[in-house]
Design an enzyme around this catalytic site. Sequence first.
Site, PDB file in Angstrom:
ATOM      1  N   GLY A  16      24.539  10.299  24.559  1.00 41.88           N
ATOM      2  CA  GLY A  16      25.471  11.182  23.845  1.00 41.88           C
ATOM      3  C   GLY A  16      26.364  11.919  24.827  1.00 41.88           C
ATOM      4  N   VAL A  62      21.184   5.438  19.890  1.00 41.60           N
ATOM      5  CA  VAL A  62      19.833   5.673  20.434  1.00 41.60           C
ATOM      6  C   VAL A  62      18.734   5.562  19.372  1.00 41.60           C
ATOM      7  CG1 VAL A  62      20.640   7.115  22.358  1.00 41.60           C
ATOM      8  CG2 VAL A  62      19.943   8.210  20.203  1.00 41.60           C
ATOM      9  N   TYR A 183      16.309  19.310  11.206  1.00 43.25           N
ATOM     10  CA  TYR A 183      16.730  19.454  12.605  1.00 43.25           C
ATOM     11  C   TYR A 183      15.625  20.143  13.415  1.00 43.25           C
ATOM     12  CZ  TYR A 183      19.749  20.872  16.548  1.00 43.25           C
ATOM     13  OH  TYR A 183      20.301  21.060  17.801  1.00 43.25           O
ATOM     14  N   ALA A 185      12.413  20.327  12.739  1.00 42.06           N
ATOM     15  CA  ALA A 185      11.230  19.466  12.854  1.00 42.06           C
ATOM     16  C   ALA A 185      11.438  18.454  13.978  1.00 42.06           C
ATOM     17  CB  ALA A 185      10.975  18.750  11.533  1.00 42.06           C
ATOM     18  N   LYS A 187      13.434  18.774  16.585  1.00 45.22           N
ATOM     19  CA  LYS A 187      13.466  19.452  17.888  1.00 45.22           C
ATOM     20  C   LYS A 187      12.069  19.928  18.304  1.00 45.22           C
ATOM     21  CE  LYS A 187      17.807  19.030  19.011  1.00 45.22           C
ATOM     22  NZ  LYS A 187      18.131  17.983  20.006  1.00 45.22           N
ATOM     23  N   ILE A 216      25.618  26.975  21.282  1.00 47.97           N
ATOM     24  CA  ILE A 216      26.619  26.720  22.322  1.00 47.97           C
ATOM     25  C   ILE A 216      27.884  26.181  21.660  1.00 47.97           C
ATOM     26  CG2 ILE A 216      27.052  25.550  24.522  1.00 47.97           C
ATOM     27  CD1 ILE A 216      24.476  27.237  24.645  1.00 47.97           C
TER      28      ILE A 216
HETATM   29  N1  LIG Z   1      25.613  22.891  20.575  1.00 51.25           N
HETATM   30  C1  LIG Z   1      24.528  23.597  20.376  1.00 51.25           C
HETATM   31  O1  LIG Z   1      24.592  24.778  20.004  1.00 51.25           O
HETATM   32  C2  LIG Z   1      23.160  23.001  20.615  1.00 51.25           C
HETATM   33  C3  LIG Z   1      22.057  23.868  20.595  1.00 51.25           C
HETATM   34  C4  LIG Z   1      20.791  23.357  20.814  1.00 51.25           C
HETATM   35  C5  LIG Z   1      20.618  22.003  21.052  1.00 51.25           C
HETATM   36  N2  LIG Z   1      21.692  21.170  21.044  1.00 51.25           N
HETATM   37  C6  LIG Z   1      21.445  19.761  21.283  1.00 51.25           C
HETATM   38  O2  LIG Z   1      22.222  19.325  22.379  1.00 51.25           O
HETATM   39  C7  LIG Z   1      22.557  17.954  22.216  1.00 51.25           C
HETATM   40  C8  LIG Z   1      24.057  17.786  22.354  1.00 51.25           C
HETATM   41  O3  LIG Z   1      24.699  18.533  21.344  1.00 51.25           O
HETATM   42  P1  LIG Z   1      26.266  18.877  21.359  1.00 51.25           P
HETATM   43  O4  LIG Z   1      26.402  20.252  20.858  1.00 51.25           O
HETATM   44  O5  LIG Z   1      26.854  18.501  22.666  1.00 51.25           O
HETATM   45  O6  LIG Z   1      26.784  17.894  20.205  1.00 51.25           O
HETATM   46  P2  LIG Z   1      28.172  17.114  20.089  1.00 51.25           P
HETATM   47  O7  LIG Z   1      28.273  16.743  18.643  1.00 51.25           O
HETATM   48  O8  LIG Z   1      29.281  17.869  20.714  1.00 51.25           O
HETATM   49  O9  LIG Z   1      27.927  15.798  20.957  1.00 51.25           O
HETATM   50  C9  LIG Z   1      26.892  14.901  20.640  1.00 51.25           C
HETATM   51  C10 LIG Z   1      27.227  13.525  21.182  1.00 51.25           C
HETATM   52  O10 LIG Z   1      26.125  12.650  20.844  1.00 51.25           O
HETATM   53  C11 LIG Z   1      26.665  11.438  20.346  1.00 51.25           C
HETATM   54  N3  LIG Z   1      25.712  10.809  19.421  1.00 51.25           N
HETATM   55  C12 LIG Z   1      25.366  11.217  18.183  1.00 51.25           C
HETATM   56  N4  LIG Z   1      24.479  10.373  17.648  1.00 51.25           N
HETATM   57  C13 LIG Z   1      24.258   9.404  18.569  1.00 51.25           C
HETATM   58  C14 LIG Z   1      23.444   8.252  18.599  1.00 51.25           C
HETATM   59  N5  LIG Z   1      22.709   7.927  17.538  1.00 51.25           N
HETATM   60  N6  LIG Z   1      23.450   7.483  19.709  1.00 51.25           N
HETATM   61  C15 LIG Z   1      24.226   7.798  20.774  1.00 51.25           C
HETATM   62  N7  LIG Z   1      25.024   8.898  20.804  1.00 51.25           N
HETATM   63  C16 LIG Z   1      25.033   9.672  19.717  1.00 51.25           C
HETATM   64  C17 LIG Z   1      27.942  11.849  19.625  1.00 51.25           C
HETATM   65  O11 LIG Z   1      28.807  10.734  19.442  1.00 51.25           O
HETATM   66  C18 LIG Z   1      28.504  12.924  20.565  1.00 51.25           C
HETATM   67  O12 LIG Z   1      29.311  12.366  21.572  1.00 51.25           O
HETATM   68  C19 LIG Z   1      22.000  17.550  20.847  1.00 51.25           C
HETATM   69  O13 LIG Z   1      20.746  16.943  21.007  1.00 51.25           O
HETATM   70  C20 LIG Z   1      21.865  18.873  20.133  1.00 51.25           C
HETATM   71  O14 LIG Z   1      20.914  18.821  19.097  1.00 51.25           O
HETATM   72  C21 LIG Z   1      22.962  21.647  20.843  1.00 51.25           C
END
Ligand SMILES: NC(=O)c1ccc[n+]([C@@H]2O[C@H](COP(=O)([O-])OP(=O)(O)OC[C@H]3O[C@@H](n4cnc5c(N)ncnc54)[C@H](O)[C@@H]3O)[C@@H](O)[C@H]2O)c1
Length: 276
Positions: A16, A62, A183, A185, A187, A216
């Site tokens: 991702g 993935v 979500y 569950a 995480k 974020i």
């Molecule tokens: N942004 C937040 O506040 C936050 C907080 C806690 C955890 N997270 C976690 O951090 C990670 C990244 O989040 P983000 O905010 O950068 O999200 P985002 O939506 O900006 O980016 C996520 C990326 O993952 C890719 N993606 C989605 N499903 C996919 C798959 N099945 N296979 C391959 N790629 C895939 C998307 O195309 C995208 O490029 C995630 O696991 C999210 O749950 C984010």
Amino acid sequence: MAMQARLAGKRALITGGGAGLGAQMARRFHEEGAEVLVNDLHLETAEAVAKEVGGSALAADVSDSGAVGAMFERIGSEFGRLDVLVNNAGIGVEGNPELTKNFNQRLARQAEEAMSGGPIETHLDFTVELSDEDWLRMLAVHLNGTFFCSREALKLMNPQNSGCIINLGSIMGTAGGAGLAHYCAAKGGILAFTRSLAREVVSRGIRVNALAPGFIETAMTSSLVEARPLIEGATPMGRLGEPDDIAWAAVYLASDEAKFVTGQTLSPNGGYHMSQ
Ligand SMILES: NC(=O)c1ccc[n+]([C@@H]2O[C@H](COP(=O)([O-])OP(=O)(O)OC[C@H]3O[C@@H](n4cnc5c(N)ncnc54)[C@H](O)[C@@H]3O)[C@@H](O)[C@H]2O)c1
């Protein structure tokens, strides 16, 4: 004396990595001397970031065991070793506009009722409405994806007797979040998976840790419109974090500076959730 690049000589795969936190990790990993392999769902998304960091792009969903297997076969044959895997690919509720709208509106209305002394007449009622499809997709991307990629990465890391896996959890995996049971569950499962795997592979010199970001600024949180002031209010620092707040934590966990760190959850979150 010039500082040594902290990830010099390491090859890292970031799933991702085409947007948000993963893309920023790719940039910081590159600056710190790593060779970066950028995975995303679509090749063009991965390619844009790979080009920026002089790395390689790999498209794969993935949550698809076969696609993950093929991606790692290519990594094995084309590149050989893998030093760091970041299981970052993820989804929130932003892909479901109806759910997102209801989420924002109901949370905001309920908070207003609570602040004006009640009674609470707005109920969230998300889990009772959650479809099989939404539940299963959430677990598939986060939990299955983390397992599939870790399993395949270990096929490369085990013979090396070295490596580092970083899994993206969330504060939602421990604090919980109303309306986000699927979500949370997923995480929470990732955090437990991290600790189990860390114990299992420590004898091989492989470290496994989790990052549990707070809220974020990325595309994932841009859908939190009415809910945003509630999140800011619940965060002692009073704001959402920046992708760099997570990218630097990932650099640390991937670096040899974290050589005594395994099975841990590092949580840059502005104080939203405090622990230990
Ligand atoms: N942004 C937040 O506040 C936050 C907080 C806690 C955890 N997270 C976690 O951090 C990670 C990244 O989040 P983000 O905010 O950068 O999200 P985002 O939506 O900006 O980016 C996520 C990326 O993952 C890719 N993606 C989605 N499903 C996919 C798959 N099945 N296979 C391959 N790629 C895939 C998307 O195309 C995208 O490029 C995630 O696991 C999210 O749950 C984010």
